[in-house]
Design a protein around this motif. Structure first.
Motif, PDB file in Angstrom:
ATOM      1  N   ARG A 174       0.748  -1.221   0.011  1.00 50.11           N
ATOM      2  CA  ARG A 174       0.028   0.066  -0.032  1.00 50.11           C
ATOM      3  C   ARG A 174       1.010   1.298   0.053  1.00 50.11           C
ATOM      4  NH1 ARG A 174      -3.184   3.470   3.947  1.00 50.11           N
ATOM      5  NH2 ARG A 174      -5.065   3.928   2.882  1.00 50.11           N
ATOM      6  N   LYS A 175       1.667   1.475   0.852  1.00 51.28           N
ATOM      7  CA  LYS A 175       3.008   2.514   0.885  1.00 51.28           C
ATOM      8  C   LYS A 175       3.566   2.517  -0.411  1.00 51.28           C
ATOM      9  CE  LYS A 175       3.673   2.278   6.049  1.00 51.28           C
ATOM     10  NZ  LYS A 175       4.717   1.886   7.200  1.00 51.28           N
ATOM     11  N   ALA A 176       3.832   1.538  -0.702  1.00 54.65           N
ATOM     12  CA  ALA A 176       4.553   1.619  -2.195  1.00 54.65           C
ATOM     13  C   ALA A 176       3.914   2.203  -3.252  1.00 54.65           C
ATOM     14  CB  ALA A 176       5.269   0.278  -2.733  1.00 54.65           C
ATOM     15  N   ILE A 177       2.568   1.643  -3.339  1.00 56.48           N
ATOM     16  CA  ILE A 177       1.533   2.224  -4.454  1.00 56.48           C
ATOM     17  C   ILE A 177       1.516   3.692  -4.196  1.00 56.48           C
ATOM     18  CG2 ILE A 177      -0.664   2.311  -5.225  1.00 56.48           C
ATOM     19  CD1 ILE A 177      -0.684  -0.833  -4.750  1.00 56.48           C
ATOM     20  N   LEU A 178       1.175   4.142  -2.959  1.00 58.55           N
ATOM     21  CA  LEU A 178       0.724   5.537  -2.871  1.00 58.55           C
ATOM     22  C   LEU A 178       1.982   6.450  -3.119  1.00 58.55           C
ATOM     23  CD1 LEU A 178      -1.405   5.234   0.404  1.00 58.55           C
ATOM     24  CD2 LEU A 178      -2.258   5.910  -1.829  1.00 58.55           C
ATOM     25  N   LYS A 179       3.266   5.944  -2.779  1.00 57.22           N
ATOM     26  CA  LYS A 179       4.392   6.667  -3.086  1.00 57.22           C
ATOM     27  C   LYS A 179       4.574   6.832  -4.346  1.00 57.22           C
ATOM     28  CE  LYS A 179       9.562   6.814  -2.121  1.00 57.22           C
ATOM     29  NZ  LYS A 179      10.533   6.041  -1.589  1.00 57.22           N
ATOM     30  N   GLU A 180       4.419   5.676  -5.279  1.00 60.67           N
ATOM     31  CA  GLU A 180       4.633   5.575  -6.793  1.00 60.67           C
ATOM     32  C   GLU A 180       3.863   6.589  -7.455  1.00 60.67           C
ATOM     33  OE1 GLU A 180       6.289   4.750 -10.507  1.00 60.67           O
ATOM     34  OE2 GLU A 180       7.184   4.356  -8.493  1.00 60.67           O
ATOM     35  N   VAL A 181       2.411   6.756  -7.035  1.00 65.06           N
ATOM     36  CA  VAL A 181       1.480   7.721  -7.421  1.00 65.06           C
ATOM     37  C   VAL A 181       1.788   9.048  -7.304  1.00 65.06           C
ATOM     38  CG1 VAL A 181      -1.044   8.423  -7.550  1.00 65.06           C
ATOM     39  CG2 VAL A 181      -0.384   6.072  -7.419  1.00 65.06           C
ATOM     40  N   ASP A 182       2.146   9.165  -6.083  1.00 69.83           N
ATOM     41  CA  ASP A 182       2.384  10.697  -5.568  1.00 69.83           C
ATOM     42  C   ASP A 182       3.617  11.283  -6.362  1.00 69.83           C
ATOM     43  OD1 ASP A 182       2.028  12.839  -3.909  1.00 69.83           O
ATOM     44  OD2 ASP A 182       3.578  12.171  -2.395  1.00 69.83           O
ATOM     45  N   GLU A 183       4.638  10.371  -6.483  1.00 69.93           N
ATOM     46  CA  GLU A 183       6.021  10.863  -6.917  1.00 69.93           C
ATOM     47  C   GLU A 183       6.119  10.681  -8.378  1.00 69.93           C
ATOM     48  OE1 GLU A 183       8.967   8.875  -4.685  1.00 69.93           O
ATOM     49  OE2 GLU A 183       8.760   9.675  -2.997  1.00 69.93           O
ATOM     50  N   HIS A 184       5.194  10.117  -9.165  1.00 70.07           N
ATOM     51  CA  HIS A 184       5.538   9.987 -10.457  1.00 70.07           C
ATOM     52  C   HIS A 184       4.228  10.043 -11.411  1.00 70.07           C
ATOM     53  CE1 HIS A 184       9.590   8.433  -9.605  1.00 70.07           C
ATOM     54  NE2 HIS A 184       9.091   7.862  -8.607  1.00 70.07           N
ATOM     55  N   THR A 185       3.185  10.085 -10.978  1.00 69.91           N
ATOM     56  CA  THR A 185       2.057  10.127 -12.101  1.00 69.91           C
ATOM     57  C   THR A 185       1.401  11.281 -12.280  1.00 69.91           C
ATOM     58  OG1 THR A 185       0.537   9.634 -10.305  1.00 69.91           O
ATOM     59  CG2 THR A 185       1.441   7.481 -11.321  1.00 69.91           C
ATOM     60  N   GLY A 186       1.736  12.222 -11.479  1.00 70.95           N
ATOM     61  CA  GLY A 186       0.903  13.491 -11.450  1.00 70.95           C
ATOM     62  C   GLY A 186      -0.417  13.525 -10.936  1.00 70.95           C
ATOM     63  N   VAL A 187      -0.779  12.415 -10.331  1.00 73.30           N
ATOM     64  CA  VAL A 187      -2.142  12.255  -9.732  1.00 73.30           C
ATOM     65  C   VAL A 187      -2.280  12.799  -8.509  1.00 73.30           C
ATOM     66  CG1 VAL A 187      -4.089  10.636  -9.093  1.00 73.30           C
ATOM     67  CG2 VAL A 187      -2.872  10.260 -11.360  1.00 73.30           C
ATOM     68  N   LEU A 188      -3.195  13.470  -7.898  1.00 75.04           N
ATOM     69  CA  LEU A 188      -3.328  14.070  -6.579  1.00 75.04           C
ATOM     70  C   LEU A 188      -3.832  12.989  -5.716  1.00 75.04           C
ATOM     71  CD1 LEU A 188      -5.176  17.403  -7.008  1.00 75.04           C
ATOM     72  CD2 LEU A 188      -2.726  17.023  -6.760  1.00 75.04           C
ATOM     73  N   VAL A 189      -2.614  12.349  -4.899  1.00 74.72           N
ATOM     74  CA  VAL A 189      -2.723  11.105  -4.149  1.00 74.72           C
ATOM     75  C   VAL A 189      -3.982  11.435  -3.087  1.00 74.72           C
ATOM     76  CG1 VAL A 189      -1.066  11.557  -2.380  1.00 74.72           C
ATOM     77  CG2 VAL A 189      -1.604   9.251  -3.218  1.00 74.72           C
ATOM     78  N   ASP A 190      -4.126  12.646  -2.457  1.00 71.61           N
ATOM     79  CA  ASP A 190      -5.004  12.937  -1.401  1.00 71.61           C
ATOM     80  C   ASP A 190      -6.393  12.720  -1.892  1.00 71.61           C
ATOM     81  OD1 ASP A 190      -4.552  15.161  -2.906  1.00 71.61           O
ATOM     82  OD2 ASP A 190      -5.597  16.391  -1.659  1.00 71.61           O
ATOM     83  N   ARG A 191      -6.742  12.397  -3.230  1.00 72.08           N
ATOM     84  CA  ARG A 191      -7.965  12.200  -3.545  1.00 72.08           C
ATOM     85  C   ARG A 191      -8.240  10.623  -3.646  1.00 72.08           C
ATOM     86  NH1 ARG A 191      -8.467  16.882  -8.079  1.00 72.08           N
ATOM     87  NH2 ARG A 191      -9.130  18.331  -6.844  1.00 72.08           N
ATOM     88  N   ILE A 192      -7.306   9.681  -3.690  1.00 75.49           N
ATOM     89  CA  ILE A 192      -7.439   8.308  -3.821  1.00 75.49           C
ATOM     90  C   ILE A 192      -7.202   7.399  -2.637  1.00 75.49           C
ATOM     91  CG2 ILE A 192      -6.885   8.705  -6.166  1.00 75.49           C
ATOM     92  CD1 ILE A 192      -4.207   7.118  -5.504  1.00 75.49           C
ATOM     93  N   ASN A 193      -7.661   6.243  -2.504  1.00 75.41           N
ATOM     94  CA  ASN A 193      -7.199   5.574  -1.386  1.00 75.41           C
ATOM     95  C   ASN A 193      -7.177   4.098  -1.892  1.00 75.41           C
ATOM     96  OD1 ASN A 193      -6.856   4.593   1.278  1.00 75.41           O
ATOM     97  ND2 ASN A 193      -9.072   4.697   1.935  1.00 75.41           N
TER      98      ASN A 193
END
Length: 227
Positions: A158-177
């Motif tokens: 879970r931590k790894a996915i959120l980190k990847e999304v936050d640092e590399h995709t441009g998606v606002l991670v605070d809007r996803i779970n």
């Protein structure tokens, strides 16, 4: 499953001196119904919800209490501050209930029901680390039974996915779970478009240990801005 397995980690917060107008805009732009108020050390001071802001709307509607209702009810200084305040610390609900990361889902559910609240901040070492809402709970229950075991590997995934999304995709991670049980991933929340939806899915699929990905991400309604 525990709070740590379902909570939203990247919590949108405001400071005690944030203006009410800014808070209202923040709620609208991010599709959320409340925001924690924290100090410089991330200690939770209170929560400002849609209900808190509605008091100001009602106060500005021009309606006045009849003379006899005023006589019976009297004047409440706290209510006056709530309905006329311009800053977060003036309108917020103070000293909100908080939980720790290890609280089981069924206990969180009971807590929300008992106190008639929709969300609860998660605190570790006196600092805000996440928030659990009713929707987070429902998603957790949909994945597994409330007492289902979540391994340390699942939490690392879970931590790894959120980190990847936050640092590399441009998606606002605070809007996803992201919810992970036995290597199976469920994606929830809101994104801007199909490209963002796929980016989150690819990030999850490429994470070591992931066995399957269920993409439940929806799209932010048109007309709702982003920050």
């Amino acid at each position: 499953m525990q709070a740590a397995d379902i909570m939203t980690r990247n919590v949108i917060t405001v400071g005690p001196d944030s203006e009410v107008r800014e808070i209202a805009t923040l709620l609208l732009e991010n599709g959320i119904s409340a925001v924690p108020v924290v100090d410089a050390n991330d200690k939770v001071l209170g929560i400002v919800s849609e209900g808190d802001l509605m008091r100001r709307v009602e106060n500005g509607s021009g309606r006045r209490k009849s003379w006899w209702l005023k006589l019976v009810a009297g004047h409440d200084p706290a209510d006056y501050v709530k309905s006329h305040g311009r800053l977060a610390h003036e309108v917020m609900t103070r000293d909100p209930i908080t939980i720790d990361e290890e609280m089981p889902l069924h206990k969180i559910s009971t807590l929300l029901e008992k106190h008639h609240i929709k969300r609860v901040p998660v605190v570790t070492g006196g600092k805000l680390v996440g928030i659990v809402s009713r929707s987070n709970l429902l998603r957790g229950f949909s994945v597994a039974e409330p007492d289902a075991s979540v391994t340390s590997d699942d939490r690392e995934i879970r931590k790894a996915i959120l980190k990847e999304v936050d640092e590399h995709t441009g998606v606002l991670v605070d809007r996803i779970n992201v919810i992970v049980t036995e290597g199976r991933v469920q994606l929830w929340g809101l994104v801007e478009n199909q490209q963002e939806k796929m980016a989150v899915q690819v990030a999850a699929e490429n994470t070591s240990g992931v066995k399957a990905v269920e993409n439940n991400l929806g799209f932010i309604p048109r007309g709702v801005g982003s920050i």
